[in-house]
Design an enzyme around this catalytic site. Structure first.
Site, PDB file in Angstrom:
ATOM      1  N   TYR B 121      16.769 -12.739 -29.406  1.00 44.73           N
ATOM      2  CA  TYR B 121      17.935 -13.571 -29.762  1.00 44.73           C
ATOM      3  C   TYR B 121      17.460 -14.379 -30.426  1.00 44.73           C
ATOM      4  O   TYR B 121      16.787 -15.562 -29.656  1.00 44.73           O
ATOM      5  CB  TYR B 121      19.019 -13.581 -28.511  1.00 44.73           C
ATOM      6  CG  TYR B 121      20.348 -14.280 -29.325  1.00 44.73           C
ATOM      7  CD1 TYR B 121      21.537 -13.563 -29.893  1.00 44.73           C
ATOM      8  CD2 TYR B 121      20.997 -15.165 -29.708  1.00 44.73           C
ATOM      9  CE1 TYR B 121      22.500 -13.692 -30.356  1.00 44.73           C
ATOM     10  CE2 TYR B 121      21.328 -15.570 -30.018  1.00 44.73           C
ATOM     11  CZ  TYR B 121      22.660 -14.749 -30.405  1.00 44.73           C
ATOM     12  OH  TYR B 121      23.806 -15.900 -31.112  1.00 44.73           O
ATOM     13  N   GLN B 183      28.572  -9.980 -29.338  1.00 48.73           N
ATOM     14  CA  GLN B 183      28.115  -8.379 -30.878  1.00 48.73           C
ATOM     15  C   GLN B 183      27.249  -8.629 -30.817  1.00 48.73           C
ATOM     16  O   GLN B 183      26.825  -6.420 -30.505  1.00 48.73           O
ATOM     17  CB  GLN B 183      29.391  -8.657 -31.594  1.00 48.73           C
ATOM     18  CG  GLN B 183      29.273  -9.739 -32.840  1.00 48.73           C
ATOM     19  CD  GLN B 183      29.573 -11.143 -32.597  1.00 48.73           C
ATOM     20  OE1 GLN B 183      30.055 -11.015 -31.159  1.00 48.73           O
ATOM     21  NE2 GLN B 183      29.610 -11.994 -33.386  1.00 48.73           N
ATOM     22  N   ASN B 206      23.797 -19.322 -26.113  1.00 48.52           N
ATOM     23  CA  ASN B 206      25.190 -20.353 -26.218  1.00 48.52           C
ATOM     24  C   ASN B 206      25.678 -19.233 -24.815  1.00 48.52           C
ATOM     25  O   ASN B 206      25.574 -18.390 -24.794  1.00 48.52           O
ATOM     26  CB  ASN B 206      26.478 -20.283 -27.261  1.00 48.52           C
ATOM     27  CG  ASN B 206      26.904 -19.357 -28.026  1.00 48.52           C
ATOM     28  OD1 ASN B 206      26.927 -18.232 -27.164  1.00 48.52           O
ATOM     29  ND2 ASN B 206      27.561 -19.097 -28.541  1.00 48.52           N
ATOM     30  N   SER B 229      19.008 -27.870 -21.566  1.00 56.15           N
ATOM     31  CA  SER B 229      16.914 -28.103 -21.491  1.00 56.15           C
ATOM     32  C   SER B 229      17.338 -29.906 -20.228  1.00 56.15           C
ATOM     33  O   SER B 229      18.394 -29.433 -19.817  1.00 56.15           O
ATOM     34  CB  SER B 229      16.682 -28.529 -22.308  1.00 56.15           C
ATOM     35  OG  SER B 229      15.675 -29.027 -22.595  1.00 56.15           O
ATOM     36  N   GLN B 251      14.480 -33.879 -24.435  1.00 54.68           N
ATOM     37  CA  GLN B 251      15.069 -32.946 -24.581  1.00 54.68           C
ATOM     38  C   GLN B 251      16.526 -33.436 -24.195  1.00 54.68           C
ATOM     39  O   GLN B 251      17.782 -32.597 -24.084  1.00 54.68           O
ATOM     40  CB  GLN B 251      14.753 -32.976 -22.617  1.00 54.68           C
ATOM     41  CG  GLN B 251      13.315 -32.181 -22.479  1.00 54.68           C
ATOM     42  CD  GLN B 251      13.409 -31.373 -23.868  1.00 54.68           C
ATOM     43  OE1 GLN B 251      13.720 -29.515 -23.991  1.00 54.68           O
ATOM     44  NE2 GLN B 251      12.445 -31.058 -24.740  1.00 54.68           N
ATOM     45  N   HIS B 254      18.773 -32.491 -26.834  1.00 59.99           N
ATOM     46  CA  HIS B 254      18.945 -31.214 -27.040  1.00 59.99           C
ATOM     47  C   HIS B 254      20.364 -30.763 -26.952  1.00 59.99           C
ATOM     48  O   HIS B 254      21.523 -29.931 -27.888  1.00 59.99           O
ATOM     49  CB  HIS B 254      18.814 -29.609 -26.205  1.00 59.99           C
ATOM     50  CG  HIS B 254      17.423 -29.612 -26.822  1.00 59.99           C
ATOM     51  ND1 HIS B 254      17.343 -28.260 -28.050  1.00 59.99           N
ATOM     52  CD2 HIS B 254      15.870 -29.808 -26.051  1.00 59.99           C
ATOM     53  CE1 HIS B 254      15.642 -28.512 -27.578  1.00 59.99           C
ATOM     54  NE2 HIS B 254      15.481 -29.119 -27.075  1.00 59.99           N
ATOM     55  N   GLU B 319      13.256 -27.460 -15.564  1.00 58.60           N
ATOM     56  CA  GLU B 319      12.721 -26.720 -16.498  1.00 58.60           C
ATOM     57  C   GLU B 319      11.537 -27.366 -17.189  1.00 58.60           C
ATOM     58  O   GLU B 319      10.285 -26.050 -17.006  1.00 58.60           O
ATOM     59  CB  GLU B 319      13.663 -26.331 -18.022  1.00 58.60           C
ATOM     60  CG  GLU B 319      13.138 -25.392 -18.802  1.00 58.60           C
ATOM     61  CD  GLU B 319      14.492 -25.923 -19.834  1.00 58.60           C
ATOM     62  OE1 GLU B 319      14.786 -27.204 -19.841  1.00 58.60           O
ATOM     63  OE2 GLU B 319      14.017 -24.189 -20.816  1.00 58.60           O
ATOM     64  N   HIS B 320      11.222 -27.900 -17.601  1.00 55.89           N
ATOM     65  CA  HIS B 320      10.588 -29.322 -18.119  1.00 55.89           C
ATOM     66  C   HIS B 320       9.758 -30.292 -17.234  1.00 55.89           C
ATOM     67  O   HIS B 320      10.963 -31.051 -16.543  1.00 55.89           O
ATOM     68  CB  HIS B 320      10.290 -30.046 -19.256  1.00 55.89           C
ATOM     69  CG  HIS B 320      10.511 -28.972 -20.263  1.00 55.89           C
ATOM     70  ND1 HIS B 320      12.095 -28.694 -20.864  1.00 55.89           N
ATOM     71  CD2 HIS B 320       9.918 -28.444 -21.535  1.00 55.89           C
ATOM     72  CE1 HIS B 320      12.200 -27.838 -21.738  1.00 55.89           C
ATOM     73  NE2 HIS B 320      10.739 -27.032 -21.509  1.00 55.89           N
ATOM     74  N   ASP B 353       6.795 -27.622 -26.671  1.00 58.80           N
ATOM     75  CA  ASP B 353       8.239 -27.170 -27.332  1.00 58.80           C
ATOM     76  C   ASP B 353       7.296 -26.163 -29.117  1.00 58.80           C
ATOM     77  O   ASP B 353       7.622 -25.533 -29.071  1.00 58.80           O
ATOM     78  CB  ASP B 353       9.247 -27.941 -27.474  1.00 58.80           C
ATOM     79  CG  ASP B 353      10.211 -28.300 -26.641  1.00 58.80           C
ATOM     80  OD1 ASP B 353      10.019 -27.666 -25.505  1.00 58.80           O
ATOM     81  OD2 ASP B 353      10.571 -28.839 -26.573  1.00 58.80           O
ATOM     82  N   GLU B 407      12.348   9.355   9.810  1.00 55.38           N
ATOM     83  CA  GLU B 407      13.812   9.038   9.469  1.00 55.38           C
ATOM     84  C   GLU B 407      15.058  10.170   9.189  1.00 55.38           C
ATOM     85  O   GLU B 407      15.265   9.558   8.272  1.00 55.38           O
ATOM     86  CB  GLU B 407      13.000   8.388   8.177  1.00 55.38           C
ATOM     87  CG  GLU B 407      12.280   7.439   8.212  1.00 55.38           C
ATOM     88  CD  GLU B 407      12.355   6.415   6.809  1.00 55.38           C
ATOM     89  OE1 GLU B 407      12.452   7.270   5.571  1.00 55.38           O
ATOM     90  OE2 GLU B 407      11.550   5.681   7.515  1.00 55.38           O
ATOM     91  N   HIS B 412      11.139  16.052   3.450  1.00 54.93           N
ATOM     92  CA  HIS B 412       9.468  15.306   3.126  1.00 54.93           C
ATOM     93  C   HIS B 412       8.248  15.600   4.263  1.00 54.93           C
ATOM     94  O   HIS B 412       7.594  15.675   3.055  1.00 54.93           O
ATOM     95  CB  HIS B 412      10.416  13.566   3.739  1.00 54.93           C
ATOM     96  CG  HIS B 412      10.913  12.964   2.399  1.00 54.93           C
ATOM     97  ND1 HIS B 412      12.421  12.879   1.950  1.00 54.93           N
ATOM     98  CD2 HIS B 412      10.734  11.971   1.600  1.00 54.93           C
ATOM     99  CE1 HIS B 412      12.683  12.664   1.303  1.00 54.93           C
ATOM    100  NE2 HIS B 412      11.397  12.205   0.345  1.00 54.93           N
TER     101      HIS B 412
END
Lengths: 427, 427
Positions: B121, B183, B206, B229, B251, B254, B319-320, B353, B407, B412
């Site tokens: 995506y 979708q 998003n 971010s 950042q 963003h 994250e960074h 990035d 068990e 088995h």
């Protein structure tokens, strides 16, 4: 067993157990209640679902050693040897950190770090699965996870099963909580007064446990969403029909929804296996479960040749796969999707369930298409390492700024360009 | 920027964006509709949400080459070089299959196989992120995934952004669909007349895209649930306040919900960065977004020493992370939780990035505690290999059977024991 002779695998579409909305809502409510009321909610749900009045949520040292003392010596010895084998196999999986110096003295790499804390769910109730303790916890211990916690529902006597506690004790796990179900998953994810939250939850459980794991996913990590057990066997007329039937039944006895599939190029062999299954079912203690599984999901797929057999397996993407053909290594490269692959006539699937060393927590429901058995990889994470150099910045700064600006991110471009000028002023 | 001088990190609890039940319901409805109506639903939602009447769901070759021709040459060159760097880094991540022979001639190992198909995506709408194409798709291509598909919402002109198509073309991706939102995720997960389903969905989006990914998780694999971010910088008085401010703003620009954090042992340096941020905001094109982020989530954490600074980072699990101190390699071993770590003064975050090679799709929202940047590992899976031997079975069969029987899984035990006898009869 239903025969599939036309290459039609529509039966796979029925494999997925659809969770009812009602179950999802009930799980969501349990999780919210545990979030809000902590230990009090854990005790209330344990009373409601397990019919136990919990005195202590945490298992005591005394409970653990008493439980271990009740497990027969040969079983303790098997647990010990199994733990050693599992540890030895998983030690080969430990990923290593690395760095490398590339053009302009730039250093790039990856730092591998174990998770801080992990919770392992061990199914309980009427059953007792010490093997699940070993398979769930040892990879985390080998990964170097500092805090490995166990949760498991109490049995009728109000305690976690002896074997589970004995296995935990054998591998040095001391933080164990006698709670199960969605409430245990909620406690691991969000914490209560007694149970500190963990970073990742692993281990199989019933439908409610699975729904709870999906619900908390994103707030903590989870290993996978496990479904009923599956075994597919590719066998030709060189295989032993009685052995193959026994292997198929070993997975059928797990659950009414388990799926045992034989893929064979020999109709005669298929018929022999079918007869053997009937014969062996006659005196199998869990015959009611096994025969329900055989009847509802058991298949014999007739394949024209080994290519077709392999393609059938790739469609099924089974949790367990046995290649019981004359030359299993010739078939192996054609297999793209299977969780654990057992080769040759002595590789009975239960050998992997208990003893050989590879993990028995394996993707089900066709998720072997994209997922792996639980392993050390499941309990470490990678951090990227970047040390850029002045020379690299001067050489590439313009390209980086142009790229950033094209994406409309002027701040990104400026952060780089400041250093290009800065290299002169401040250098 | 809010100053944190008391080691209180309660602000992290507010980091998580709670999805409203309404949004979840709407996503569930979109997914069900796409499942039921396929392409027709995709077109209807694209008209409703993107205000575009789609003629063709799939992007044509002509559209791709025309789009690439519209991208300025320096940007195409940057995309090309960036793609080479990303490929080179990710090629070092390719895990290898292995087998090993242990006691009694038992063969154990792991077979590594790429996924069959992956959907990436790429966010769209008003923005254009060719870098996301490279970062999402190249690891899958390097892993050896046969089918790598791209989805991205159409822009106002009815087409996916030029840069996105140009980047896809550069790395050889030809299967692209101009649909976005929940979708598109539904189409990738369950397929439509035009779009065949994939095994794994990767890439950020998003809130609706994230909710859709969580919804389909379990039916297909997903990479992670990405949030806004984040950047944390550990800097001392040897760092350049203007550079660090620019990195924090890179950042912040963003997203209004982005989180820029400075951790410093020097109050004076913190004040300098604060002033620089104000100064640089004055003429930043995306100043409205960046200043909203700085005001609502920006923090300056004052630490007594480098241990405290590292502990602050481990709490944040950003994250960074930039280590812009005198000796960043001394600090590195103390860092347990960070997605990507940038060391030294020339390692401006935007370098990662766009250009250096490591992935820019990195765990957010504290999930760097347990998750890794997207990588080749994300697009392969392991299958366990077990070839047991007659000798191993005779040596260990009794232990395995004892364990299984304990068990309660008699089937088995019998599968193994049959071969112990069988080794005599059939051997």
């Amino acid at each position: 067993m239903e025969w599939i002779k036309d290459g039609n695998f529509d039966f796979l579409k029925k494999r997925k157990v659809e969770a009812k909305e009602e179950a999802q809502k009930s799980v969501a409510a349990i999780i919210e209640t545990v979030k809000a009321n902590g230990d009090k909610a854990l005790k209330a749900y344990t009373k409601q679902f397990d019919r136990i009045d919990l005195e202590s949520i945490r298992v005591t040292e005394a409970d653990m050693s008493e439980a271990a003392a009740r497990v027969p010596e040969p079983v303790l010895a098997a647990i010990k040897q199994s733990a050693q084998n599992i540890r030895a196999f998983h030690e080969k999986q430990i990923p290593q950190s690395w760095t490398e110096t590339v053009e302009h003295g730039v250093v790039l790499g990856q730092k591998v770090t174990p998770l801080d804390s992990v919770g392992v769910y061990v199914p309980g109730g009427t059953a007792c699965y010490p093997s699940s303790v070993l398979m769930g916890a040892i990879p985390a211990l080998v990964a170097g996870v500092n805090r490995v916690v166990l949760v498991s529902p109490p049995q009728k006597n109000g305690l976690i099963a002896d074997g589970v506690l004995a296995a935990a004790r054998e591998i040095g796990i001391r933080e164990i909580y006698q709670v199960g179900g969605a409430q245990a998953i909620a406690a691991l994810a969000y914490g209560t007064e007694t149970i500190l939250p963990v970073d990742k939850i692993a281990g199989p459980g019933n439908l409610y446990v699975m729904l709870a794991k999906k619900h908390v996913f994103g707030d903590v990590a989870i290993d996978s969403l496990a479904g009923p057990s599956e075994i597919a066997v590719v066998a030709d007329e060189t295989a032993n029909a009685a052995w193959i039937a026994a292997d198929l039944l070993s997975q059928a006895e797990h659950d009414r929804l388990s799926m045992p599939v034989l893929v064979t190029t020999s109709q005669t062999f298929g018929e022999q296996v079918e007869q053997e299954i009937e014969k062996q079912l006659a005196d199998l203690p869990r015959a009611d479960i096994a025969s329900a599984s055989v009847q509802s999901a058991g298949k014999i797929v007739l394949a024209a040749n080994s290519n077709e057999a392999a393609e059938a397996i790739n469609q099924i993407a089974p949790e367990h796969l046995e290649l019981a053909t004359k030359d299993p290594y010739a078939l192996l490269p054609l297999i793209r999707h299977a969780g654990a692959i057992f080769l040759g006539k002595y590789s009975s699937e239960p050998v992997g369930d208990y003893f050989a060393g590879p993990n028995h927590i394996i993707p089900t429901n066709g998720s072997a298409r994209y997922a792996s058995p639980l392993g050390v990889e499941s309990f470490v994470k990678r951090s990227s390492i970047i040390e850029y150099s002045d020379a690299a910045l001067q050489a590439n700064g313009q390209a980086i700024a142009a790229f950033a600006r094209f994406e409309g991110l002027e701040g990104h471009a400026r952060a780089v360009e400041k250093r290009m000028k800065g290299a002169v002023i401040h250098g």
